[in-house]
Write an enzyme that holds these catalytic residues in place. Structure first.
Site, mmCIF file in Angstrom:
data_model
loop_
_atom_site.group_PDB
_atom_site.id
_atom_site.type_symbol
_atom_site.label_atom_id
_atom_site.label_comp_id
_atom_site.label_asym_id
_atom_site.label_seq_id
_atom_site.Cartn_x
_atom_site.Cartn_y
_atom_site.Cartn_z
ATOM 1 N N VAL A 156 0.833 -1.205 0.000
ATOM 2 C CA VAL A 156 0.000 0.000 0.000
ATOM 3 C C VAL A 156 0.869 1.256 0.000
ATOM 4 C CG1 VAL A 156 -1.839 1.249 1.178
ATOM 5 C CG2 VAL A 156 -1.845 -1.246 1.152
ATOM 6 N N TYR A 157 1.943 1.250 0.784
ATOM 7 C CA TYR A 157 2.861 2.384 0.771
ATOM 8 C C TYR A 157 3.420 2.605 -0.629
ATOM 9 C CZ TYR A 157 7.142 5.072 1.563
ATOM 10 O OH TYR A 157 8.135 6.010 1.499
#
Length: 252
Positions: A156-157
């Site tokens: 997600v980062y």
């Protein structure tokens, strides 16, 4: 550029933001040291002042899109009062958060927090600053080498930063006719206090990463700062829409 240039650096209170502010200051920029209202930028301001670099601390929340217009209007007043200028030369969108977890453990709250700060914050803060950047300004967005190679628990980062890189290219095309350049810088593994200081403090982790880096070590924060300052220089004036990875050759 004529005269002394002026740069805003967000997330300036620590790590990469602090190093970027110092590198830009040493290369001849006045620094607007932007930091969250809940954070303390005293150390960064003191380091800049110790080198006789003009600096204005600015407490601003990049995620508060509704408050950006008033914040920028106040900044313009301060710029004119303190330095007699009414525009900016460089905006470095460094403020961001990292949250790392296996896919099964990612919560909606973590997902939303990453995209709210890293993407939404970057977009709307840049939007609010455009009137000060018209006719020669330069936006530099800080990304990550994880948009090119993968690592466990970073999905997600990395996705939020991939979106920042796509945004940077699109804005370069849209804002070019307004005289504004947009680029991104993608640091590789760097020894800072990011993610709890893991790469700075964990010897085993640094050694593991170094085995996958062409230059054989993790980076230092000042090396990222120097790269940003180089990209911001007049020598790079014909560069826009590009992604500069500063990773020592990570995972080639």
């Amino acid at each position: 550029m004529t005269g002394q240039a002026t740069a805003v650096v967000t997330g300036v209170n620590r790590g990469l933001g602090q190093s970027i502010a110092l590198a830009l200051g040493r290369s001849g920029h006045r620094i607007i040291a932007a930091h969250r209202p809940s954070s303390d930028a005293t150390e960064t301001v003191s380091l800049l002042q110790a080198e006789n670099i003009p600096v204005l601390p600015w407490a601003v929340d990049v995620t508060d899109a509704e408050g950006h217009r008033d914040a920028v209007a106040s900044l313009r007043v301060r710029l004119e009062a303190e330095w007699g200028v009414d525009r900016l030369d460089v905006l470095v969108n460094n403020a961001g958060i990292g949250a790392f977890a296996p896919v099964d453990d990612v919560t909606p709250e973590v997902f939303d927090a990453l995209f709210t700060t890293n993407l939404r914050g970057t977009f709307f803060f840049t939007q609010a600053m455009l009137p000060l950047l018209e006719g020669g300004g330069h936006v530099i967005n800080i990304s990550t080498s994880l948009t090119r190679h993968v690592s466990p628990a970073t999905a997600v980062y990395a996705a939020s930063k991939s979106a920042v890189e796509t945004l940077s290219r699109s804005l370069a095309a849209e804002l070019g006719p307004r005289g504004i350049r947009v680029n991104s810088v993608a640091p590789g593994p760097t020894a800072t206090d990011f993610n709890g200081g893991a790469m700075r403090d964990d010897t085993a982790l640094r050694a593991e990463l170094a085995a996958h880096i062409a230059l054989g070590r993790v980076g230092h924060a000042e090396e990222i700062g120097d790269a940003v300052a180089s990209l911001a220089s007049h020598a790079m004036r014909w560069v826009t829409g590009e992604r500069l990875e500063v990773s020592g050759g990570s995972f080639l």
